[in-house]
Structures are given as C-alpha cells and as structure tokens.
Write an enzyme that holds these catalytic residues in place. Structure first.
Site, PDB file in Angstrom:
ATOM      1  CG  ASP A   1      69.523  43.833  28.786  1.00 42.38           C
ATOM      2  OD1 ASP A   1      70.520  44.443  28.363  1.00 42.38           O
ATOM      3  OD2 ASP A   1      69.598  42.847  29.528  1.00 42.38           O
TER       4      ASP A   1
ATOM      5  CG  ASN B   1      68.663  35.724  38.506  1.00 40.02           C
ATOM      6  OD1 ASN B   1      69.264  35.850  37.434  1.00 40.02           O
ATOM      7  ND2 ASN B   1      67.623  36.478  38.827  1.00 40.02           N
TER       8      ASN B   1
ATOM      9  CG  HIS C   1      69.430  37.610  34.466  1.00 36.81           C
ATOM     10  ND1 HIS C   1      69.298  38.410  35.577  1.00 36.81           N
ATOM     11  CD2 HIS C   1      70.552  38.062  33.834  1.00 36.81           C
ATOM     12  CE1 HIS C   1      70.280  39.290  35.597  1.00 36.81           C
ATOM     13  NE2 HIS C   1      71.053  39.102  34.557  1.00 36.81           N
TER      14      HIS C   1
ATOM     15  CD  GLU D   1      65.883  39.199  36.759  1.00 36.57           C
ATOM     16  OE1 GLU D   1      66.678  38.236  36.713  1.00 36.57           O
ATOM     17  OE2 GLU D   1      66.107  40.232  37.406  1.00 36.57           O
TER      18      GLU D   1
HETATM   19  C1  GLP Z   1      72.975  41.918  33.539  1.00 38.42           C
HETATM   20  C2  GLP Z   1      72.496  42.095  32.095  1.00 38.42           C
HETATM   21  C3  GLP Z   1      72.940  40.953  31.275  1.00 38.42           C
HETATM   22  C4  GLP Z   1      74.346  40.596  31.717  1.00 38.42           C
HETATM   23  C5  GLP Z   1      74.243  39.891  33.032  1.00 38.42           C
HETATM   24  C6  GLP Z   1      75.575  39.560  33.683  1.00 38.42           C
HETATM   25  O1  GLP Z   1      72.047  42.258  34.473  1.00 38.42           O
HETATM   26  N1  GLP Z   1      71.090  42.285  31.910  1.00 38.42           N
HETATM   27  O2  GLP Z   1      72.856  41.272  29.891  1.00 38.42           O
HETATM   28  O3  GLP Z   1      74.947  39.768  30.779  1.00 38.42           O
HETATM   29  O4  GLP Z   1      73.402  40.604  33.881  1.00 38.42           O
HETATM   30  O5  GLP Z   1      76.209  40.719  34.135  1.00 38.42           O
HETATM   31  P1  GLP Z   1      77.709  40.742  34.702  1.00 38.42           P
HETATM   32  O6  GLP Z   1      78.584  40.426  33.553  1.00 38.42           O
HETATM   33  O7  GLP Z   1      77.913  42.136  35.208  1.00 38.42           O
HETATM   34  O8  GLP Z   1      77.797  39.712  35.749  1.00 38.42           O
END
Ligand code: GLP
Length: 272
Positions: free
Chosen positions: A98, A167, A169, A174
């Site tokens: 993404d 959440n 995702h 989402e």
């Molecule tokens: C982000 C990204 C994901 C990531 C997730 C967890 O928003 N879009 O690809 O794996 O949320 O992020 P974090 O490791 O900073 O908790």
C-alpha cells in the site's frame, strides 16, 4: 539457489500451531518470547522467501512492526557470501501492499520513503525492483488496478509479509471488508490515521485521508503468508483474530481461510 536457512523456514510453515486455532485450516501460531526474536525469525523467512520462490516476488509491508524485521534482514544479507548476496540483489523483486494517496518517495511519511530507508538503501537495490503503488498518480483507483496487474504479470506473490492494524486491517483493508475486495483507493479510518500519526511528527492533520491498497483477494493469492504481530497494544485485536470466524468486521480474519498462513507473535501480543 539452495541455502542453509531453508530448513528453518520449512519448519516454521510446517510447525504445529501453538496454541491450536479453532477454525481449519486456520492460522498457525508460532509464539516467541520477544519482539527481537520475532524480527529475527521473520527476517530468516524473508531471506528464504527471496531465494526459494523463483519467479514470485516478495510481498512487503511497512509500519513499526516491520522496521526491526528489515533491520534483521539487512544484517542477514550482509553476512551472506558475496555470490549469494549478488544473486539476491540481482533477482530481487518486491511489491509493497500500500501507499498513501498524495505522497511520493520524497515525502518523509510515505511508505516509499520507509522502504527506501529500511530496505533499498541498506541492500543497494535498484528502485525498479522495489515496487509500491504510486501515491502521486492522478487517478488513484486506476493506479491500484495498474499496480495489481503489474504484480500478477511479475508472477504473483510468493511470501507475503503482513502486519496487523489495531482495528484488524491488513494492508489498508479497513473494516468492514470481505475476501473478494480488489486493489483500490480507500478512505482511512480515523483510528488508523491516529495510529500512524507518529510517522508524521504526531500531527494527525498531516496524515493522508486516503490510500491505495492491494485488496484481500490479492493478498489471499500469495503462496505463503507471514503475519507478524508484536507488542501489548496488539493483544486485544490479536485475541479477537485468533478466536473469531472469518468476518467482514475483522479483515485479517479472512487469513483463516488461507492454506499457508503463519502468525509470528511475541508474548506481549499473545498476552502470555
Ligand atoms: C499500517 C499499514 C499496514 C501495517 C499496519 C500495522 O497502517 N497499512 O501495512 O502492517 O498498519 O502497522 P504497525 O506495525 O505500525 O502497527
């Protein structure tokens, strides 16, 4: 190219779940005491994935969970014999999940900048071998489809690295989100923007409101999936994930239907 670390990763994907999950085929749980050990194990799996699935790019993720994984990965690559290191870099192909709409590699909060910092520069990889959606594309919806098609033409993902949003995702899928969701432009939940504000100096207003993401249908096509979850903050969502049937309200729960998904988690995330 056959490598000595292959056995470790085969063992990871063949290991019995600890604890067992409720719904077959289910997500296999591999519990490790610390986040450092999780990062080390994920880095080993990534290295194996890069060598072992020729013609299949790596699927990569960003976020705080992944930073130590890439750090451990770069250290492993540095230790490789020169011929293996050169082989790895010459044949490298990766596709990230993404990118924020409106941000390019020159923007500090972008995922392109994150990959540049954690992966491309340390490994000295050419930029055309490290793919991300173009957050600056004039038509983000069309860019999502172009990106998905480029991934398919490159052979589809072999090993997909995934983080877990607070959440539920994965990528930027989402809730609510189903297993048929396609690559697309999405609106980000306020809680996701808040969770990611640290990459923007803590300023919520600077966090983009939209992103381009691969869909769950794209993610579920990967040959193998490695879900990496660390830290106590993820414990509530991880408990929900491990004890729920696949549901639109928890996008990561569709991973239970994938035949080869391993969760690597530390004790803090597993609440153990
Ligand atoms: C982000 C990204 C994901 C990531 C997730 C967890 O928003 N879009 O690809 O794996 O949320 O992020 P974090 O490791 O900073 O908790």
């Amino acid at each position: 190219m056959k490598t000595s670390f292959a056995t470790t990763t085969e063992a990871l994907f063949c290991a019995p779940s600890d604890p067992p999950t409720d719904h077959p085929p289910g997500i296999k749980v591999v519990a490790l005491p610390t986040a450092e050990e999780v990062a080390e194990q994920a880095a080993q799996a990534l290295l194996h994935g890069a060598f072992d699935l020729p013609g299949r790019p790596l699927g990569l993720a960003t976020g705080r969970t992944m930073a130590p994984v890439y750090g451990a990965f770069a250290a492993l690559v540095r230790e490789l014999p020169t011929v293996e290191r050169m082989h790895l870099c010459q044949h490298w192909q990766s596709f990230n999940l993404d990118e924020y709409v409106g941000l390019g590699p020159a923007s500090p909060g972008s995922f392109a900048a994150e990959m540049e910092h954690h992966l491309r520069k340390p490994l000295v990889l050419p930029s055309h071998q490290v793919h991300l959606p173009d957050g600056l594309a004039a038509d983000p919806g069309a860019e999502a489809l172009r990106y998905r098609d480029a991934l398919r033409q490159a052979g589809g993902v072999g090993l997909q690295l995934l983080g877990l949003g607070l959440n539920g995702h994965v990528g930027f899928n989402e809730p609510p989100c189903g297993p048929d969701s396609q690559a697309r432009c999405v609106d980000l939940c306020p809680s996701t923007r808040q969770a990611n504000a640290s990459a923007f100096g803590g300023l919520l207003a600077k966090v983009p409101t939209q992103a381009i993401t691969l869909g769950l249908s794209d993610i579920l096509r990967a040959q193998r999936i490695l879900l990496v979850v660390t830290g106590a903050a993820k414990a509530p969502i991880l408990q929900r994930l491990l004890h729920t049937r696949p549901t639109h309200s928890l996008p990561a729960s569709w991973l239970h239907l994938h035949p080869a998904t391993v969760l690597l988690a530390d004790s803090a995330a597993l609440g153990s």
